[in-house]
Design an enzyme around this catalytic site. Structure first.
Site, PDB file in Angstrom:
ATOM      1  N   SER A 163      44.416  47.787  46.149  1.00 15.84           N
ATOM      2  CA  SER A 163      43.217  47.007  45.669  1.00 15.84           C
ATOM      3  C   SER A 163      42.340  47.913  45.004  1.00 15.84           C
ATOM      4  CB  SER A 163      42.440  46.155  46.513  1.00 15.84           C
ATOM      5  OG  SER A 163      41.285  45.627  46.208  1.00 15.84           O
ATOM      6  N   HIS A 219      46.168  45.932  41.794  1.00 12.32           N
ATOM      7  CA  HIS A 219      45.313  44.677  42.360  1.00 12.32           C
ATOM      8  C   HIS A 219      43.765  44.761  41.898  1.00 12.32           C
ATOM      9  CE1 HIS A 219      44.939  40.689  44.567  1.00 12.32           C
ATOM     10  NE2 HIS A 219      43.801  41.169  44.965  1.00 12.32           N
ATOM     11  N   ASP A 277      40.057  42.690  42.328  1.00  6.60           N
ATOM     12  CA  ASP A 277      39.586  41.682  42.830  1.00  6.60           C
ATOM     13  C   ASP A 277      38.273  41.616  42.025  1.00  6.60           C
ATOM     14  OD1 ASP A 277      40.753  41.019  45.395  1.00  6.60           O
ATOM     15  OD2 ASP A 277      40.477  43.082  45.871  1.00  6.60           O
ATOM     16  N   MET A 311      34.974  39.174  41.912  1.00 12.23           N
ATOM     17  CA  MET A 311      34.106  38.338  42.441  1.00 12.23           C
ATOM     18  C   MET A 311      32.638  38.081  41.765  1.00 12.23           C
ATOM     19  SD  MET A 311      34.433  40.453  46.168  1.00 12.23           S
ATOM     20  CE  MET A 311      36.180  40.976  46.704  1.00 12.23           C
ATOM     21  N   HIS A 315      42.880  38.768  40.552  1.00 14.07           N
ATOM     22  CA  HIS A 315      42.605  37.897  41.465  1.00 14.07           C
ATOM     23  C   HIS A 315      40.999  37.315  41.387  1.00 14.07           C
ATOM     24  CE1 HIS A 315      41.950  36.855  46.059  1.00 14.07           C
ATOM     25  NE2 HIS A 315      41.889  35.598  45.456  1.00 14.07           N
ATOM     26  N   MET A 359      38.000  35.531  42.235  1.00 12.60           N
ATOM     27  CA  MET A 359      37.476  34.756  43.316  1.00 12.60           C
ATOM     28  C   MET A 359      36.140  34.445  42.861  1.00 12.60           C
ATOM     29  SD  MET A 359      38.158  37.476  46.394  1.00 12.60           S
ATOM     30  CE  MET A 359      38.726  38.819  45.433  1.00 12.60           C
ATOM     31  N   MET A 366      44.964  34.608  51.708  1.00  9.20           N
ATOM     32  CA  MET A 366      44.081  35.340  51.972  1.00  9.20           C
ATOM     33  C   MET A 366      44.051  35.503  53.688  1.00  9.20           C
ATOM     34  SD  MET A 366      42.337  36.431  49.528  1.00  9.20           S
ATOM     35  CE  MET A 366      41.066  37.387  50.575  1.00  9.20           C
ATOM     36  N   GLY A 425      35.719  38.292  49.988  1.00 13.95           N
ATOM     37  CA  GLY A 425      34.439  38.782  49.473  1.00 13.95           C
ATOM     38  C   GLY A 425      34.015  40.412  49.774  1.00 13.95           C
ATOM     39  N   PHE A 426      34.979  40.955  50.712  1.00 14.31           N
ATOM     40  CA  PHE A 426      34.447  42.106  51.132  1.00 14.31           C
ATOM     41  C   PHE A 426      36.074  43.013  51.500  1.00 14.31           C
ATOM     42  CE2 PHE A 426      30.478  40.350  51.946  1.00 14.31           C
ATOM     43  CZ  PHE A 426      29.548  41.051  51.449  1.00 14.31           C
ATOM     44  N   GLY A 427      35.973  44.431  51.200  1.00 19.72           N
ATOM     45  CA  GLY A 427      37.295  44.983  52.014  1.00 19.72           C
ATOM     46  C   GLY A 427      36.965  45.440  53.271  1.00 19.72           C
ATOM     47  N   GLY A 428      37.905  45.795  54.039  1.00 19.00           N
ATOM     48  CA  GLY A 428      37.905  46.636  55.143  1.00 19.00           C
ATOM     49  C   GLY A 428      37.537  45.412  56.461  1.00 19.00           C
ATOM     50  N   ASP A 465      46.645  39.217  51.143  1.00 18.55           N
ATOM     51  CA  ASP A 465      45.464  40.089  50.827  1.00 18.55           C
ATOM     52  C   ASP A 465      44.432  40.106  51.970  1.00 18.55           C
ATOM     53  OD1 ASP A 465      43.150  41.315  49.855  1.00 18.55           O
ATOM     54  OD2 ASP A 465      43.117  40.046  47.847  1.00 18.55           O
ATOM     55  N   GLY A 466      44.233  41.188  52.446  1.00 12.76           N
ATOM     56  CA  GLY A 466      43.194  41.213  53.785  1.00 12.76           C
ATOM     57  C   GLY A 466      43.779  41.852  55.141  1.00 12.76           C
ATOM     58  N   GLY A 467      43.155  43.021  55.470  1.00  8.38           N
ATOM     59  CA  GLY A 467      43.676  43.691  56.490  1.00  8.38           C
ATOM     60  C   GLY A 467      45.166  44.118  56.743  1.00  8.38           C
ATOM     61  N   GLY A 511      43.854  47.587  50.416  1.00 12.23           N
ATOM     62  CA  GLY A 511      42.676  48.562  49.990  1.00 12.23           C
ATOM     63  C   GLY A 511      42.523  49.844  50.563  1.00 12.23           C
ATOM     64  N   SER A 512      41.777  49.485  51.789  1.00 12.02           N
ATOM     65  CA  SER A 512      41.282  50.680  52.533  1.00 12.02           C
ATOM     66  C   SER A 512      42.499  51.400  53.307  1.00 12.02           C
ATOM     67  CB  SER A 512      40.502  50.447  53.641  1.00 12.02           C
ATOM     68  OG  SER A 512      40.772  49.509  54.171  1.00 12.02           O
TER      69      SER A 512
END
Length: 227
Positions: free
Chosen positions: A12, A37, A39, A41, A70, A72, A141, A146-149, A177-179, A199-200
């Site tokens: 991402s 990817h 994102d 928003m 994506h 959102m 999800m 809404g936020f990375g990390g 997507d996420g974590g 992402g991170s």
């Protein structure tokens, strides 16, 4: 793009250096990213504001693999054509973003792009059961969008497994997507996911000048899945 269920890593670019997107995209692809990817928003559907169609158009010349956008945003239908014209290869909209997700998927497919449907953590798998024949991908999800990390929500692995059974042998990807990191990636892969947004976990510690770290981070995810 031919369909296959090999694990794909889709970094991402929300975690990239915003002042250097072109070089960042080239760096992650050179280091083994399968997809890129993006994102999007709107500050309304989710509590953040990111990339409009002009930004996606600016990214497009740098993406040599596959650009996965994506959305959102809500409402979503009015913006599908703009993101398609900007160069998205896949456009994913949220089932929660409007009253007529079937129409939304029809609109994406009408542009000639691949169509995805996304589920927030609180939305059950069966919310998309009647939509699957219009989908190229279902996005689960594993954090609140809404936020990375953010930390991975472990209850979503059961949803991934439900979707995998629901999809059967249809050529539909399951994206997460996420974590996603070397600890959680094996969990979602075993449950049936085949496209992992990170992402991170990809960008942490690296830079355009140290792109080898991006590569090492992606290899760590792949190696964790391989066991």
């Amino acid at each position: 793009m031919e369909f296959d269920r090999k694990i794909k890593i889709a970094p991402s670019i929300l975690s990239a250096d915003f002042a250097n997107f072109g070089a960042e995209i080239r760096a992650i692809e050179d280091q083994g990213a399968d997809w890129v990817h993006v994102d999007v928003m709107d500050g309304h559907f989710v509590p953040n504001l990111t990339f409009g169609p002009p930004a996606v158009k600016a990214f497009r010349p740098h993406v040599k693999t596959f650009m996965d956008v994506h959305l959102m945003i809500a409402p979503v239908d009015a913006y599908i054509e703009a993101y398609a014209e900007a160069g998205a290869d896949m456009i994913t909209a949220h089932v929660e973003a409007g009253r007529h997700p079937h129409r939304t998927l029809q609109a994406i497919r009408a542009t000639g792009k691949k169509a995805g449907i996304a589920l927030n953590p609180g939305t059950p798998a069966d919310a998309v059961e009647y939509l699957l024949d219009l989908c190229d991908m279902v996005l689960v999800m594993t954090v609140n969008p809404g936020f990375g990390g953010q930390k991975f929500i472990h209850s979503q692995t059961g949803k991934i497994a439900q979707l995998r059974a629901m999809i059967g042998d249809r050529p539909i990807h399951i994206q997460v997507d996420g974590g996603v990191d070397p600890v959680t990636a094996p969990l979602v892969a075993r449950a049936g996911a085949d496209v992992l947004v990170a992402g991170s976990a990809v960008f942490r510690g690296g830079s355009v000048d140290r792109a080898d770290i991006y590569g090492a981070n992606m290899r760590a995810i792949r190696e964790a899945i391989a066991g």
